[in-house]
Design a protein around this motif. Structure first.
Motif, mmCIF file in Angstrom:
data_model
loop_
_atom_site.group_PDB
_atom_site.id
_atom_site.type_symbol
_atom_site.label_atom_id
_atom_site.label_comp_id
_atom_site.label_asym_id
_atom_site.label_seq_id
_atom_site.Cartn_x
_atom_site.Cartn_y
_atom_site.Cartn_z
ATOM 1 N N SER A 133 0.847 -1.176 0.000
ATOM 2 C CA SER A 133 0.000 0.000 0.000
ATOM 3 C C SER A 133 0.882 1.225 0.000
ATOM 4 C CB SER A 133 -0.903 0.000 1.227
ATOM 5 O OG SER A 133 -1.647 1.187 1.240
ATOM 6 N N ALA A 134 0.664 2.112 -0.986
ATOM 7 C CA ALA A 134 1.580 3.221 -1.180
ATOM 8 C C ALA A 134 1.207 4.429 -0.347
ATOM 9 C CB ALA A 134 1.625 3.603 -2.653
ATOM 10 N N ARG A 135 0.125 4.324 0.422
ATOM 11 C CA ARG A 135 -0.257 5.488 1.199
ATOM 12 C C ARG A 135 -0.687 5.076 2.595
ATOM 13 N NH1 ARG A 135 -3.599 8.726 -1.353
ATOM 14 N NH2 ARG A 135 -2.665 8.161 -3.314
ATOM 15 N N PRO A 137 -3.509 5.091 4.879
ATOM 16 C CA PRO A 137 -4.933 5.356 4.708
ATOM 17 C C PRO A 137 -5.528 6.096 5.888
ATOM 18 C CG PRO A 137 -4.534 3.020 5.030
ATOM 19 C CD PRO A 137 -3.209 3.689 5.064
ATOM 20 N N LEU A 139 -8.473 5.517 7.159
ATOM 21 C CA LEU A 139 -8.968 4.452 8.024
ATOM 22 C C LEU A 139 -8.352 3.151 7.536
ATOM 23 C CD1 LEU A 139 -12.788 5.250 8.191
ATOM 24 C CD2 LEU A 139 -11.225 5.269 10.112
ATOM 25 N N ASN A 156 -8.014 -0.682 6.234
ATOM 26 C CA ASN A 156 -8.880 -1.388 5.285
ATOM 27 C C ASN A 156 -10.075 -2.059 5.951
ATOM 28 O OD1 ASN A 156 -7.070 -0.736 3.336
ATOM 29 N ND2 ASN A 156 -6.003 -2.693 3.385
ATOM 30 N N LEU A 209 -12.705 0.429 7.271
ATOM 31 C CA LEU A 209 -13.502 1.051 6.203
ATOM 32 C C LEU A 209 -14.503 0.048 5.633
ATOM 33 C CD1 LEU A 209 -13.964 3.562 4.523
ATOM 34 C CD2 LEU A 209 -12.164 2.828 2.993
ATOM 35 N N GLY A 210 -14.029 -1.185 5.404
ATOM 36 C CA GLY A 210 -14.938 -2.213 4.895
ATOM 37 C C GLY A 210 -16.083 -2.466 5.856
ATOM 38 N N ASP A 260 -1.460 -3.746 -6.651
ATOM 39 C CA ASP A 260 -1.223 -5.112 -7.131
ATOM 40 C C ASP A 260 -2.463 -5.991 -7.057
ATOM 41 O OD1 ASP A 260 -1.210 -5.004 -4.444
ATOM 42 O OD2 ASP A 260 0.560 -6.255 -4.145
ATOM 43 N N VAL A 319 -7.856 -5.035 -1.835
ATOM 44 C CA VAL A 319 -7.362 -5.105 -0.460
ATOM 45 C C VAL A 319 -7.881 -6.344 0.263
ATOM 46 C CG1 VAL A 319 -6.952 -2.647 -0.168
ATOM 47 C CG2 VAL A 319 -9.173 -3.572 0.394
ATOM 48 N N THR A 350 -13.180 0.182 -0.605
ATOM 49 C CA THR A 350 -12.002 0.192 0.266
ATOM 50 C C THR A 350 -10.726 0.247 -0.560
ATOM 51 O OG1 THR A 350 -13.305 -1.211 1.707
ATOM 52 C CG2 THR A 350 -11.009 -0.933 2.260
ATOM 53 N N MET A 369 -10.178 3.751 -1.986
ATOM 54 C CA MET A 369 -9.843 4.758 -0.983
ATOM 55 C C MET A 369 -8.454 4.526 -0.402
ATOM 56 S SD MET A 369 -12.125 6.972 -0.868
ATOM 57 C CE MET A 369 -12.878 6.825 -2.475
ATOM 58 N N ASN A 370 -8.054 3.269 -0.224
ATOM 59 C CA ASN A 370 -6.856 2.994 0.576
ATOM 60 C C ASN A 370 -5.639 2.529 -0.209
ATOM 61 O OD1 ASN A 370 -8.249 3.687 2.789
ATOM 62 N ND2 ASN A 370 -8.253 1.679 3.752
ATOM 63 N N ALA A 371 -5.810 2.061 -1.439
ATOM 64 C CA ALA A 371 -4.668 1.401 -2.079
ATOM 65 C C ALA A 371 -4.199 2.107 -3.346
ATOM 66 C CB ALA A 371 -5.019 -0.056 -2.384
ATOM 67 N N ARG A 372 -4.530 3.366 -3.515
ATOM 68 C CA ARG A 372 -4.129 4.053 -4.746
ATOM 69 C C ARG A 372 -2.614 4.221 -4.810
ATOM 70 N NH1 ARG A 372 -8.056 7.335 -2.933
ATOM 71 N NH2 ARG A 372 -6.640 9.083 -2.611
ATOM 72 N N ALA A 373 -2.124 4.369 -6.039
ATOM 73 C CA ALA A 373 -0.690 4.533 -6.231
ATOM 74 C C ALA A 373 -0.237 5.828 -5.571
ATOM 75 C CB ALA A 373 -0.369 4.584 -7.719
ATOM 76 N N LYS A 374 1.054 5.867 -5.272
ATOM 77 C CA LYS A 374 1.622 7.057 -4.646
ATOM 78 C C LYS A 374 1.405 8.260 -5.563
ATOM 79 C CE LYS A 374 5.432 7.114 -1.616
ATOM 80 N NZ LYS A 374 6.732 6.566 -1.343
ATOM 81 N N GLY A 375 0.908 9.332 -5.007
ATOM 82 C CA GLY A 375 0.735 10.554 -5.791
ATOM 83 C C GLY A 375 -0.624 10.687 -6.432
ATOM 84 N N MET A 376 -1.437 9.631 -6.375
ATOM 85 C CA MET A 376 -2.750 9.737 -7.016
ATOM 86 C C MET A 376 -3.737 10.379 -6.033
ATOM 87 S SD MET A 376 -5.172 6.840 -8.753
ATOM 88 C CE MET A 376 -4.575 6.801 -10.439
ATOM 89 N N LYS A 377 -4.059 11.631 -6.315
ATOM 90 C CA LYS A 377 -5.000 12.336 -5.450
ATOM 91 C C LYS A 377 -6.423 12.053 -5.930
ATOM 92 C CE LYS A 377 -1.718 16.098 -4.761
ATOM 93 N NZ LYS A 377 -0.927 15.861 -5.981
ATOM 94 N N LEU A 421 5.485 -0.749 -8.626
ATOM 95 C CA LEU A 421 4.240 0.005 -8.475
ATOM 96 C C LEU A 421 4.429 1.433 -8.996
ATOM 97 C CD1 LEU A 421 2.929 -1.228 -5.030
ATOM 98 C CD2 LEU A 421 2.117 -1.811 -7.300
#
Lengths: 198, 570
Positions: A14-16, A18, A20, A22, A25-26, B117, B120, B196, B199-207, B544
């Motif tokens: 995960s690149a960020r 979050p 909340l 995972n 949130l689910g 990849d 979630v 989910t 919201m939580n697993a987007r690539a780095k920099g993707m706003k 990624l």
């Protein structure tokens, strides 16, 4: 928090960081859907009730208002104990206090379900059944839906308790099971007021 | 071949992990890979579409030549007719439009387009497809129980659906309801995953504003689905109890209310239209940008408009019930909300047309389907305004005008939207191109007969032809040669359209194995899925991606190339 974002290693899946986790949130999405489910049951009940001249039907026995009020307090106490368990868990992960409070919370929740079941057996004896009237149908539908959610939540919490005893419980898993139980506890007063007190 | 290639790719990208090559079962059946689950949903959806299309063929033949032998089926009894139209409607919406547009595209595209990849919750994702497959099996087995498949119309209004002495399908009806309920559980699990993951697993920099419209649309559709499905599940449980336990939730004799089901059903049913519409709109947006080499006009407006549509869609449901005995004052309110909801949708269509304006348009097959979507959906939308006003609806309700209207919305959504996306993302799914010439033949062979089927049905509807009639010969007013010739014309157009799906099937199957190699980015598109190898290996990306800009930077002045992928630093 902010340092966590900068320090992130590039090979992490995960690149960020979050907002909340995972699982949480689910679970929130799931509970939102459950709220709509109960809202539909309640509105269906209100529509049918408003179309009747006499409610509850004169030939049907009354529901146990006082006994269920006491039972409601048991359920609310269970929710409060879970909240205390969370506070204790956050202060000292795998501490003895959190485990005891959590155990006590589950016990009270189970007691609530058992008392409900006992009341159901008595009501069926008095002649309130699924097919005796729409009054009975809605009672068993709504309270039964809540009861089955309570049982599911208790099973989940018992698994979490086992994990906690083995010191494997993650904060996110604990958080998820709490959201579900708070939902079961929180929706109950509304159901009690609408179904029992009328 | 494709399989060998993807195996090679998997090995090269996973040298570090040294995992052993999965066997057939864990690779194709019990896979947790989002791409494989997307494919499973897509192929199941295509099979169900063939079943639904076959049903349409049988009852259209019955309507054109009542009581005669239908080739490939036999004589259509009234009971079989009821079952055929019920299951055609249910299959096309719940087992074709939803699995293909939401589940297949969502599963395949979301992780690729946001640059991660996998989903979630991969195991919940696998569970979602398995429950969906069980629902398919339950539905199909319901055709073979005593009494046949459910025959109470796909909207399942009680008392027709609740009491077997009316619908005459004592076993088909509960099985059908069970299948629908299972299917919703499957999409619920899928929807939780989509929201989910995005919201939580987007690539780095993707706003937020760098997320492609396609992903936004699927996420908003999932939100709508989750907010609306609860009431339908509640209603379905009550209906199931009425059918099997003998409760009287919907039976007015014992204090129930049959209109209650209509409220619960349409409270779900109307947002459901937007649940399937939005992914199709998203696919069309992607295709239009790529094939007109222009930035999407008013990205933020489209996004906000979609949210507005989503919220409004919860306040229009009673326009399905204007003559069901609801309060006339309520009918006024719902007329107003229904007419209002056409504004955001029209706004989105205008944004799409503005995107086309001045672009260098290339009419490849996906683009043709995308343009056809805009044109055909427009007809569906405009006829909806007639039906949305309660005064007109008194005349049009339950006629073929309604039927033609919603086929002009659902056909563009489910079929044209599906073809748009399959022609566009086929190179990414299978690593090869589809044949353009056959694609174009398929396009014209689908679009022209489609209009020939449903335009006559508008005329028949205005002439007063009711929807639920088994044999029009029994109604002298409707059995005139003028009207009957239109029925025959519509039927043969349907046959022609079904026949023209054969070239698509052949093109599809042949291209999977023999198509021209596609390479990473055959359409020169910006979004992240085109930076992964085609077909993407397990884990999708070698590394990624990192996102530097919004997804629709086409023809930026001062740049050598007319596209600017999201992951290129400059």
């Amino acid at each position: 928090m902010e340092t966590a974002i900068i320090d992130e290693s590039p090979d992490k899946p995960s690149a960020r960081k979050p907002f909340l986790p995972n699982g949480v949130l689910g679970m929130i999405c799931f509970v939102a859907m459950e709220i709509m489910f109960f809202a539909a049951l309640i509105s269906a009940y209100m529509i049918v009730k408003s179309g009747m001249l006499f409610w509850p039907p004169p030939d049907q026995p009354r529901l146990p208002v006082v006994a269920t009020a006491v039972n409601s307090l048991i359920l609310l106490a269970s929710g409060w104990l879970l909240f205390k368990a969370e506070r204790s868990f956050r202060r000292e992960e795998n501490g003895k206090g959190a485990y005891r409070l959590f155990q006590f919370s589950i016990t009270l929740g189970t007691l609530f379900v058992l008392i409900q079941g006992f009341e159901w057996v008595r009501l069926i004896g008095y002649g309130v059944t699924m097919t005796s009237s729409t009054y009975g149908s809605f009672f068993y539908l709504i309270i039964g839906a809540h009861g089955s959610h309570a049982v599911a939540a208790l099973i989940v919490m018992a698994l979490m308790l086992k994990k906690m005893k083995m010191k494997q419980l993650s904060a996110v898993d604990f958080w998820c099971s709490q959201i579900f139980w708070y939902f079961v506890v929180g929706v109950w007063p509304i159901l009690y007021i609408l179904v029992y007190l009328n | 071949m494709t399989m060998a290639e993807s195996t090679a790719a998997t090995e090269s990208s996973h040298e570090v992990h040294h995992h052993k090559e999965p066997d057939f079962w864990s690779k194709y059946v019990f896979s947790t890979d989002h791409k494989m689950i997307g494919m499973q949903y897509m192929f199941t959806g295509i099979v169900m579409a063939l079943i639904g299309g076959y049903m349409a063929y049988v009852f259209r033949m019955q309507l054109a030549y009542p009581g005669e032998h239908v080739p490939g089926f036999g004589t259509v009894t009234p009971l079989a007719y009821n079952s055929l139209i019920t299951n055609h409607g249910a299959i096309m919406i719940f087992w074709v439009a939803m699995p293909i547009l939401i589940a297949a595209l969502g599963n395949f595209l979301i992780p690729l387009m946001i640059g991660c990849d996998d989903m979630v919750f991969p195991r919940i994702n696998r569970l979602s497809y398995q429950i969906f497959l069980i629902s398919v099996i339950v539905l199909i087995s319901s055709f073979f129980v005593p009494g046949g498949g459910f025959g109470g119309a796909w909207t399942a209004y009680p008392p027709l659906s609740a009491q077997s002495q009316y619908n005459l399908t004592p076993f088909g009806a509960p099985l059908w309801l069970l299948a629908v309920a299972l299917e919703f559980v499957a999409f619920l699990l899928g929807g939780i995953n989509f929201i989910t993951t995005t919201m939580n697993a987007r690539a780095k920099g993707m706003k937020m504003y760098d997320i492609p419209i396609m992903v936004w649309m699927i996420v908003i559709a999932s939100l709508l689905f989750m907010a609306s499905v609860g009431p339908l599940i509640a209603g379905a449980v009550m209906l199931l109890f009425d059918q099997t336990l003998g409760t009287t939730f919907y039976n007015p004799e014992n204090g129930g209310d049959p209109v209650l089901w209509q409220h619960l059903f349409w409270f779900f049913g109307h947002p459901e239209v937007y649940v399937v519409l939005l992914p199709a709109m998203g696919a069309v947006a992607e295709v239009i940008c790529v094939f007109s080499r222009k930035k999407l006009f008013a990205y933020k407006t489209i996004l906000y408009t979609t949210f507005a549509t989503g919220i409004l869609s919860f306040f229009v449901w009673a326009h399905h019930q204007f003559i069901a005995g609801i309060d006339p004052r309520m009918a006024h309110v719902f007329t107003v909300t229904t007419v209002i909801i056409s504004i955001p949708i029209a706004e989105m269509l205008f944004c799409y047309i503005a995107t086309l304006f001045g672009g260098s348009i290339e009419l490849r097959t996906p683009m043709l389907f995308a343009l056809a979507f805009l044109a055909e959906f427009l007809i569906g939308g405009v006829t909806g305004i007639y039906l949305g006003s309660s005064g007109m609806d008194i005349y049009f309700h339950d006629t073929y005008f309604v039927l033609a209207h919603f086929h002009y919305t659902f056909f563009p959504i489910a079929i044209i939207g599906f073809f748009t996306s399959i022609y566009y993302w086929f190179p990414k799914m299978f690593g090869r191109m589809m044949n353009e010439t056959w694609g174009k033949i398929h396009f014209w062979g689908t679009i022209i007969p489609f209009n020939c089927i449903f335009l006559p049905l508008f005329v028949l509807g205005m002439a007063g032809q009711h929807r639920r009639i088994y044999n029009f010969k029994n109604f002298p007013d409707l059995a005139t040669p003028d009207l009957h010739n239109l029925r025959i014309f519509a039927t043969w157009s349907a046959v022609v359209m079904l026949v023209f799906q054969i070239p698509f099937m052949i093109n599809f199957m042949v291209s999977i194995f023999r198509g021209k190699k596609a390479g990473k980015n055959p359409w020169k598109a910006n979004t992240l899925e085109w930076t992964a190898p085609s077909p993407p290996p397990h884990g999708n990306f070698k590394e990624l991606p990192v996102v530097y800009r919004p997804p629709y930077e086409y023809s930026v002045p001062g740049r050598e190339k007319d596209y600017w992928p999201q992951n290129e630093p400059n």
